[in-house]
Write an enzyme that holds these catalytic residues in place. Structure first.
Site, mmCIF file in Angstrom:
data_model
loop_
_atom_site.group_PDB
_atom_site.id
_atom_site.type_symbol
_atom_site.label_atom_id
_atom_site.label_comp_id
_atom_site.label_asym_id
_atom_site.label_seq_id
_atom_site.Cartn_x
_atom_site.Cartn_y
_atom_site.Cartn_z
ATOM 1 N N ASP A 58 4.152 -1.806 0.269
ATOM 2 C CA ASP A 58 3.856 -0.965 1.428
ATOM 3 C C ASP A 58 3.386 -1.835 2.592
ATOM 4 O O ASP A 58 3.149 -1.338 3.693
ATOM 5 C CB ASP A 58 2.876 0.164 1.090
ATOM 6 C CG ASP A 58 1.549 -0.353 0.571
ATOM 7 O OD1 ASP A 58 1.389 -1.583 0.440
ATOM 8 O OD2 ASP A 58 0.665 0.491 0.298
ATOM 9 N N SER A 59 3.309 -3.164 2.355
ATOM 10 C CA SER A 59 3.128 -4.103 3.473
ATOM 11 C C SER A 59 4.266 -3.943 4.475
ATOM 12 O O SER A 59 4.157 -4.396 5.622
ATOM 13 C CB SER A 59 3.065 -5.544 2.954
ATOM 14 O OG SER A 59 4.134 -5.797 2.056
ATOM 15 N N ASP A 97 6.072 0.074 -4.252
ATOM 16 C CA ASP A 97 4.712 0.574 -4.023
ATOM 17 C C ASP A 97 4.742 2.079 -3.772
ATOM 18 O O ASP A 97 5.528 2.552 -2.930
ATOM 19 C CB ASP A 97 4.132 -0.077 -2.753
ATOM 20 C CG ASP A 97 3.135 -1.174 -3.065
ATOM 21 O OD1 ASP A 97 2.532 -1.151 -4.151
ATOM 22 O OD2 ASP A 97 2.965 -2.048 -2.195
ATOM 23 N N LYS A 127 4.117 0.654 -8.282
ATOM 24 C CA LYS A 127 2.778 0.036 -8.247
ATOM 25 C C LYS A 127 1.822 0.989 -7.545
ATOM 26 O O LYS A 127 2.205 1.608 -6.533
ATOM 27 C CB LYS A 127 2.828 -1.311 -7.509
ATOM 28 C CG LYS A 127 1.447 -1.961 -7.355
ATOM 29 C CD LYS A 127 1.533 -3.433 -6.987
ATOM 30 C CE LYS A 127 1.775 -3.711 -5.524
ATOM 31 N NZ LYS A 127 0.723 -3.197 -4.633
ATOM 32 N N GLU A 129 -2.530 1.371 -6.348
ATOM 33 C CA GLU A 129 -3.719 0.570 -6.069
ATOM 34 C C GLU A 129 -4.981 1.201 -6.658
ATOM 35 O O GLU A 129 -5.073 2.409 -6.799
ATOM 36 C CB GLU A 129 -3.891 0.403 -4.546
ATOM 37 C CG GLU A 129 -2.788 -0.427 -3.929
ATOM 38 C CD GLU A 129 -3.053 -0.804 -2.468
ATOM 39 O OE1 GLU A 129 -4.122 -0.468 -1.920
ATOM 40 O OE2 GLU A 129 -2.153 -1.440 -1.876
ATOM 41 N N GLU A 196 -5.690 -9.164 -6.031
ATOM 42 C CA GLU A 196 -5.585 -9.628 -4.637
ATOM 43 C C GLU A 196 -6.950 -10.073 -4.105
ATOM 44 O O GLU A 196 -7.933 -9.310 -4.163
ATOM 45 C CB GLU A 196 -5.006 -8.519 -3.734
ATOM 46 C CG GLU A 196 -4.923 -8.979 -2.273
ATOM 47 C CD GLU A 196 -4.009 -8.144 -1.384
ATOM 48 O OE1 GLU A 196 -3.317 -7.232 -1.896
ATOM 49 O OE2 GLU A 196 -4.000 -8.405 -0.166
HETATM 50 O O1 KIV Z 1 2.297 -4.333 -0.227
HETATM 51 C C1 KIV Z 1 2.366 -5.494 -0.667
HETATM 52 O O2 KIV Z 1 3.106 -6.347 -0.177
HETATM 53 C C2 KIV Z 1 1.518 -5.834 -1.810
HETATM 54 C C3 KIV Z 1 1.461 -7.263 -2.237
HETATM 55 C C4 KIV Z 1 0.670 -8.046 -1.278
HETATM 56 C C5 KIV Z 1 0.965 -7.414 -3.623
HETATM 57 O O3 KIV Z 1 0.902 -4.986 -2.366
#
Ligand code: KIV
Length: 304
Positions: A58-59, A97, A127, A129, A196
């Site tokens: 989600d980056s 994510d 994924k 969090e 992280e």
């Molecule tokens: O969203 C993302 O890119 C991440 C990574 C930094 C692990 O969660």
């Protein structure tokens, strides 16, 4: 838009990453390489580079969509990006994510969101969090047959409640909280966990107590693998880079230079050159000139 195929990249012929192969890598002490990707070309690059796991992080909210945090990205946006990445990947495991707001409310919401990523975007796993209520969500998603990767330490979706984008677990008590979250996610059935921004010594102390692969980002060399954001490692993203980022290329400057050179060529009539155009025999060109002259004298009525 060019209809030419993207330049081909030499594929790395590697066996497909599986959950079993990741566990085997951990057992053998073979580091796991993971990178983010957000579209078809970045997926093709990750594929050609032979990484083990690709994360549609989600980056993307920041690197691709220009938001100032990961919070605003939507499920539909993440589904579109994940589908594009799927088309460019074959060997690495594809993890997507679940964005902020798509899994916290209830187990039902979490399972429904995860199913969309697997069914319509082709993700192999999702994924989520945090520990806390995310542990029950992870258990519910896994119970519905979808593998889950956990993520502890600095969790950007809830960075505000952690006091901002800062490293976590710097005291023994705080590090114990990170460990408790990781252990709860492992016990819920997560196949791997991202650590992280936590101190190297904290990772090293926790590693012997965890059975699933730990993928670090700013968590030191002791983790079972490492992950970096595509735009950070290639130097494309023009913004603040965290301490843990290592730049393997500085692509932004040559990209800006190339587009600048193109615009200058267009303005100076240096592009396109004859070799960039398509040919026509002089006989056909002369015939066309005649047809156009006729058309000018006797225009056809416009079709309605
Ligand atoms: O969203 C993302 O890119 C991440 C990574 C930094 C692990 O969660």
């Amino acid at each position: 838009v060019s209809t030419r195929p993207l330049p081909s990249v030499t594929p790395h012929s590697r066996p497909r990453t599986t959950f079993a192969s990741l566990a085997a890598q951990k057992a053998k002490g073979e580091p796991i390489a993971m990178v983010t990707a957000y579209d078809y070309p970045s997926a093709q690059i990750a594929e050609a580079a032979g990484v083990d796991i690709v994360l549609v992080g989600d980056s993307a909210a920041m690197t691709v969509l220009g938001h100032d945090s990961t919070v605003p990205v939507t499920v539909d946006e993440m589904l579109m990006l994940t589908s594009a990445v799927r088309r460019g990947l074959s060997s690495p495991l594809l993890v997507a994510d679940l964005p902020f707001g798509s899994y916290e409310v209830s187990d039902e919401q979490a399972v429904a969101s995860a199913q969309r990523f697997v069914k319509s975007a082709g993700a192999d796993a999702v994924k989520i969090e945090r520990g806390g209520s995310s542990v029950a969500r992870a258990r519910a998603i896994i119970g519905a047959g979808i593998p889950v990767m956990g993520h502890v330490g600095l969790t950007p979706q809830t960075a505000a409640t952690l006091g901002g984008y800062r490293s976590q677990g710097r005291t023994a008590e705080e590090a114990l909280t990170v460990f408790d979250d990781a252990l709860a996610l492992q016990n819920a059935g997560c196949f791997a966990i991202v650590f992280e921004a936590i101190p190297t010594a904290a990772t090293d102390a926790m590693m012997p107590l965890l059975n699933v692969p730990v993928i670090g980002i700013g968590a030191g060399p002791g983790a079972d693998g490492q992950v970096l954001v595509f735009h950070d490692l290639l130097g494309i993203y023009d913004g603040h880079a965290a301490r843990f980022v290592k730049r393997y290329a500085e692509l932004r400057a040559p990209m800006v230079a190339a587009v600048t050179a193109y615009a200058e060529d267009v303005r100076a009539h240096r592009y396109p050159q004859p070799e960039h155009g398509y040919g026509m025999s002089s006989a056909e060109a002369a015939h066309l000139t005649g047809l156009l002259a006729e058309r000018r004298e006797h225009p056809r009525p416009r079709a309605i």
